[in-house]
Scaffold this motif. Structure first.
Motif, mmCIF file in Angstrom:
data_model
loop_
_atom_site.group_PDB
_atom_site.id
_atom_site.type_symbol
_atom_site.label_atom_id
_atom_site.label_comp_id
_atom_site.label_asym_id
_atom_site.label_seq_id
_atom_site.Cartn_x
_atom_site.Cartn_y
_atom_site.Cartn_z
ATOM 1 N N ARG A 1 30.041 55.778 80.499
ATOM 2 C CA ARG A 1 29.093 55.412 79.434
ATOM 3 C C ARG A 1 27.679 55.933 79.737
ATOM 4 N NH1 ARG A 1 31.878 50.447 80.178
ATOM 5 N NH2 ARG A 1 33.484 50.142 78.594
ATOM 6 N N ARG B 1 24.653 60.976 81.792
ATOM 7 C CA ARG B 1 24.524 61.053 80.337
ATOM 8 C C ARG B 1 24.454 62.509 79.894
ATOM 9 N NH1 ARG B 1 20.336 57.057 77.746
ATOM 10 N NH2 ARG B 1 18.900 58.236 79.084
ATOM 11 N N TYR C 1 24.006 60.302 70.645
ATOM 12 C CA TYR C 1 24.746 59.136 70.149
ATOM 13 C C TYR C 1 23.973 57.846 70.448
ATOM 14 C CZ TYR C 1 28.522 55.700 69.747
ATOM 15 O OH TYR C 1 29.283 54.611 69.409
ATOM 16 N N ASP C 2 23.435 57.737 71.639
ATOM 17 C CA ASP C 2 22.692 56.531 72.006
ATOM 18 C C ASP C 2 21.462 56.343 71.119
ATOM 19 O OD1 ASP C 2 24.491 55.928 73.983
ATOM 20 O OD2 ASP C 2 23.306 56.800 75.605
ATOM 21 N N TYR C 3 20.722 57.426 70.901
ATOM 22 C CA TYR C 3 19.529 57.331 70.048
ATOM 23 C C TYR C 3 19.907 57.071 68.583
ATOM 24 C CZ TYR C 3 15.945 58.781 73.423
ATOM 25 O OH TYR C 3 15.065 58.841 74.470
ATOM 26 N N VAL D 1 23.467 53.949 68.578
ATOM 27 C CA VAL D 1 23.413 52.713 69.362
ATOM 28 C C VAL D 1 22.046 52.052 69.191
ATOM 29 C CG1 VAL D 1 23.564 51.723 71.669
ATOM 30 C CG2 VAL D 1 25.102 53.583 71.010
#
Length: 585
Positions: A217, A225, A232-234, A237
């Motif tokens: 993750r 990362r 994807y995180d920005y 998520v």
């Protein structure tokens, strides 16, 4: 003997007409989302809050001295260092050994290697490695501890990715290099193919997502990362689409430059694919020096200009050099005993190394999986949209390839028409996912079966491959477009449709973004949810590679390899001998 009058070629205007569906598909599904991504990158606000102009603030946060982009970029590229070495060293050597071993070993080896492609699933790889890491095997236990330490996690994940993709990289490299070894100037062809491969693999690394997200993750503390994970995180998520779009824009620019560079290599080298004729397709008396159509008559026709004017003798230049109509590459010729032994040994070594490196995946099949309710509906969600998307994207690419490569609307400069498509040659769904999600949300298509179809209306890689094939066929035939180009190229269109179907079915990012209804979950999404929600040891490793699909795909590969792929020849340079008249640009 009077040669028959060649058929009148279709008008080049038909080439422009066939190009229109791919041009429209590229504009709608590639150009427009790219522009929207750039515009979103200058906005701030969340997915559910009003957007406001942000100027360059998003880029300052992403690309600044303390920004996370550069660390993610370096790690993403480091993931493909070992696969790139395999592709550029082991791949050509294995292809050379198989080619010199003769037709039987070459075809069998290609089919065996293709099995790695058929069964490869990133989510299944991650699930199997997680199972192995939780076991009490000494080697894997130390690797599991390495993934938990920020100092050692990047190196451990690099080794896992290299091991898991070894067989796939070998298969793709051999598939690319084998046709190049069978042309008239294999050295130059191999170098051209190597140039494209050297650009394609880093492009894949820039979009790596599934294995890293499933295993670590992005952690610990962001050490593993990737760029796709950062986006994807920005974007999804943290619900900051502007930040995600900024990451996607910079990544997209790099991918576009790599694609344009690959296109220049292809076009500038005058690369083409052709199909080696079977012996049954040659004139019955081709080996008779005194018979009509034999070498002496061919030589006589050459002196009178008959060949040059009508293009009625389709060879790769071997007629003039050898006085025979022998096929390029010698598909029917068997290798020497030493060459056969070397080829078999190289194949055995490659397969053995693949089995050892994928042992966690193989051993996971012997362990029972916890049932999570995935059944027929899951497989329908996975494979039906994947096939629909492949038929649409490869179909439009095929029409454009017939126009560019078969009808040659710009004459010998027609391949430069590939350049407008080149920026998206290596672009997957990731860099366009922020804009794509926003578009489908605006059309109220999220959580529908239709949205499971991949959002690309044209497959740019398929367009390049099919254009090179149509070009090679058009240069070497005196038949009409239907019998000389369309019918011989249809098998390749079918092969690419199957390949795109497999790629679409194994994608986890797009269906994970656009569906939240568990009834619409695809097999990779179910596996990802099993890893994150039901415990890491509960994932069904075989879910994404159902046995019926594997059997059907393997049978298709065997047929394609014997009847079509083994006859492909890739050449570079040379003058066009197409009977299609060339028009001024």
């Amino acid at each position: 003997m009077i040669s028959p009058i060649p058929p009148r070629p279709p008008s080049p205007a038909l080439g422009w007409l066939l190009l229109m569906p791919a041009a429209a598909g590229t504009l709608i599904s590639l150009v427009l989302p790219s522009v929207q991504t750039v515009l979103l990158s200058f906005e701030s606000g969340g997915a559910l809050t009003p957007s406001t102009p942000a100027g360059l603030a998003n880029y300052d946060r992403v690309l600044g001295a303390d920004g996370p982009y550069w660390a993610a970029l370096g790690f993403s590229l480091s993931l493909v260092l070992l696969p790139l070495l395999v592709a550029l060293v082991a791949g050509p050597l294995l292809a050379l050994a198989l080619d010199r071993a003769g037709g039987l070993v070459r075809r069998a080896g290609a089919v065996v290697l293709w099995l790695s492609l058929i069964v490869f699933s990133p989510t299944a790889v991650a699930a199997s490695w997680l199972r192995g890491l939780r076991a009490d095997e000494p080697g894997l236990t130390s690797l599991a501890r390495s993934l938990g330490d920020p100092a050692t996690a990047p190196g451990a994940l690099r080794l896992i990715v290299a091991a898991a993709t070894f067989g796939v990289v070998c298969a793709l490299a051999v598939t690319a290099f084998l046709p190049a070894l069978r042309g008239g100037a294999p050295g130059r062809a191999v170098l051209a193919v190597a140039g494209v491969v050297a650009l394609a693999i880093p492009a894949a690394g820039l979009q790596a997502f599934t294995i890293g997200v499933a295993l670590t993750r992005g952690g610990p503390r962001g050490a593993t990362r990737t760029l796709a994970g950062l986006q994807y995180d920005y974007g999804f998520v943290a619900a900051q689409p502007g930040m995600g779009a900024a990451v996607a824009t910079v990544t997209g620019v790099v991918l576009g430059l790599l694609g344009v560079a690959a296109a220049i290599v292809v076009v500038a080298s005058r690369m083409r694919l052709s199909i080696t004729p079977r012996r049954a397709d040659l004139p019955p008396a081709a080996d008779d020096a005194t018979a009509p159509g034999g070498p002496r008559e061919i030589s006589g026709l050459a002196k009178t200009g008959g060949i040059a004017k009508t293009g009625s003798v389709a060879t790769a230049g071997s007629v003039a050099r050898t006085g025979s109509v022998a096929t390029t590459g010698g598909a029917a010729k068997a290798g020497s005993p030493v060459a056969v032994a070397v080829g078999v040994a190289a194949l055995v070594v490659a397969v053995a190394v693949t089995l050892v490196l994928t042992w966690p995946w193989l051993s996971a099949f012997t362990e029972p999986a916890t049932s999570t309710g995935a059944g027929l509906r899951t497989h329908v969600n996975t494979w039906v949209p994947a096939l629909i998307g492949a038929v649409i994207s490869v179909g439009t690419a095929y029409l454009a390839a017939l126009g560019i490569g078969g009808l040659r609307p710009l004459g010998r400069r027609s391949e430069w028409l590939l350049l407008p498509f080149a920026p998206w040659l290596f672009v997957g769904v990731g860099p366009l996912s922020v804009a794509g999600w926003s578009n489908f949300r605006g059309m109220r298509l999220l959580d529908t079966f239709l949205v499971l179809v991949q959002p690309f209306l044209v497959s740019v890689p398929a367009l390049f491959v099919l254009t090179l094939l149509c070009k090679g066929l058009a240069e070497r035939t005196d038949r009409d477009l239907l019998s000389g180009v369309v019918l011989p190229s249809l098998p390749m269109a079918g092969v690419l449709t199957g390949a795109v179907t497999l790629v679409n079915a194994q994608d986890v990012l797009w269906p994970l973004l656009v569906t939240h209804d568990r009834e619409l979950a695809t097999a990779p999404v179910v596996q990802m949810l099993q890893l994150t929600q039901f415990g890491r040891a509960a994932a069904d490793v075989a879910l994404t590679t159902p046995l019926p699909v594997v059997v059907i795909a393997l049978l298709a590969v065997v047929a394609a390899q014997i009847l079509h792929l083994d006859r492909l020849t890739l050449t570079v340079g040379g003058e066009s001998r197409s009977p299609v008249p060339e028009t001024s640009a």
